[in-house]
Design a protein around this motif. Structure first.
Motif, mmCIF file in Angstrom:
data_model
loop_
_atom_site.group_PDB
_atom_site.id
_atom_site.type_symbol
_atom_site.label_atom_id
_atom_site.label_comp_id
_atom_site.label_asym_id
_atom_site.label_seq_id
_atom_site.Cartn_x
_atom_site.Cartn_y
_atom_site.Cartn_z
ATOM 1 N N UNK A 6 0.858 -1.190 0.000
ATOM 2 C CA UNK A 6 0.000 0.000 0.000
ATOM 3 C C UNK A 6 0.891 1.236 0.000
ATOM 4 N N UNK A 7 0.769 2.104 -1.041
ATOM 5 C CA UNK A 7 1.600 3.308 -1.055
ATOM 6 C C UNK A 7 1.194 4.272 0.059
ATOM 7 N N UNK A 8 2.188 4.766 0.785
ATOM 8 C CA UNK A 8 1.948 5.684 1.895
ATOM 9 C C UNK A 8 2.461 7.076 1.515
ATOM 10 N N UNK A 9 1.742 8.095 1.966
ATOM 11 C CA UNK A 9 2.138 9.481 1.740
ATOM 12 C C UNK A 9 1.969 10.246 3.049
ATOM 13 N N UNK A 10 2.722 11.347 3.183
ATOM 14 C CA UNK A 10 2.635 12.158 4.394
ATOM 15 C C UNK A 10 1.717 13.355 4.175
ATOM 16 N N UNK A 11 0.823 13.566 5.117
ATOM 17 C CA UNK A 11 -0.063 14.726 5.089
ATOM 18 C C UNK A 11 0.759 15.965 5.457
ATOM 19 N N UNK A 12 0.622 17.037 4.671
ATOM 20 C CA UNK A 12 1.354 18.269 4.958
ATOM 21 C C UNK A 12 0.865 18.939 6.238
ATOM 22 N N UNK A 21 -4.722 6.510 -0.726
ATOM 23 C CA UNK A 21 -6.143 6.610 -1.066
ATOM 24 C C UNK A 21 -6.949 7.408 -0.044
ATOM 25 N N UNK A 22 -6.432 7.545 1.189
ATOM 26 C CA UNK A 22 -7.141 8.295 2.230
ATOM 27 C C UNK A 22 -6.864 9.797 2.151
ATOM 28 N N UNK A 23 -5.904 10.200 1.319
ATOM 29 C CA UNK A 23 -5.503 11.602 1.244
ATOM 30 C C UNK A 23 -5.959 12.250 -0.058
ATOM 31 N N UNK A 24 -5.966 13.559 -0.072
ATOM 32 C CA UNK A 24 -6.285 14.333 -1.278
ATOM 33 C C UNK A 24 -4.980 14.914 -1.798
ATOM 34 N N UNK A 25 -4.786 14.806 -3.099
ATOM 35 C CA UNK A 25 -3.570 15.323 -3.725
ATOM 36 C C UNK A 25 -3.801 16.759 -4.170
ATOM 37 N N UNK A 26 -2.869 17.623 -3.817
ATOM 38 C CA UNK A 26 -2.870 19.000 -4.301
ATOM 39 C C UNK A 26 -1.769 19.028 -5.354
ATOM 40 N N UNK A 27 -2.093 19.484 -6.557
ATOM 41 C CA UNK A 27 -1.155 19.373 -7.667
ATOM 42 C C UNK A 27 -0.846 20.726 -8.291
ATOM 43 N N UNK A 28 0.427 20.902 -8.689
ATOM 44 C CA UNK A 28 0.845 22.093 -9.430
ATOM 45 C C UNK A 28 1.284 21.624 -10.812
ATOM 46 N N UNK A 29 0.615 22.135 -11.853
ATOM 47 C CA UNK A 29 0.950 21.697 -13.210
ATOM 48 C C UNK A 29 2.034 22.585 -13.819
ATOM 49 N N UNK A 30 2.366 22.334 -15.087
ATOM 50 C CA UNK A 30 3.442 23.068 -15.753
ATOM 51 C C UNK A 30 3.154 24.559 -15.893
ATOM 52 N N UNK A 31 1.866 24.929 -15.912
ATOM 53 C CA UNK A 31 1.487 26.343 -16.018
ATOM 54 C C UNK A 31 1.443 27.012 -14.635
#
Length: 92
Positions: A6-12, A21-31
């Motif tokens: 199961x991939x794990x990520x750290x909450x900011x 899967x329990x977290x929401x991704x905030x993404x910055x694109x190329x623009x």
């Protein structure tokens, strides 16, 4: 049968390691546009937060998003993200 990793990520916000899967991704694109990614599939640099507004507030106060994306973020973008988070969370 081998158990799937199961991939794990750290909450900011709360700095806890949680399943991706329990977290929401905030993404910055190329623009350099910053948005919420509920699917986890948008292209760009990602950072993760819990699905509650308190973690979002902690990350905002500690300028965690700005460090993660190496850019300054305006207040209007934070407001947009907060509204999107509240609307997305209400739909669950």
């Amino acid at each position: 049968m081998k158990q799937k990793k199961i991939p794990m990520r750290m909450c900011l916000g709360c700095q806890e390691m949680k399943p991706k899967k329990e977290l929401i991704r905030v993404v910055k694109n190329k623009e350099n546009e910053i948005s919420l990614d509920f699917t986890g599939k948008k292209p760009g640099r990602g950072a993760y937060i819990c699905k509650n507004v308190s973690c979002f507030e902690k990350a905002k106060k500690g300028r965690k998003f700005e460090r993660a994306f190496e850019t300054s973020i305006g207040e209007e973008i934070y407001e947009l993200l907060r509204k999107e988070l509240e609307e997305g969370h209400a739909g669950e």
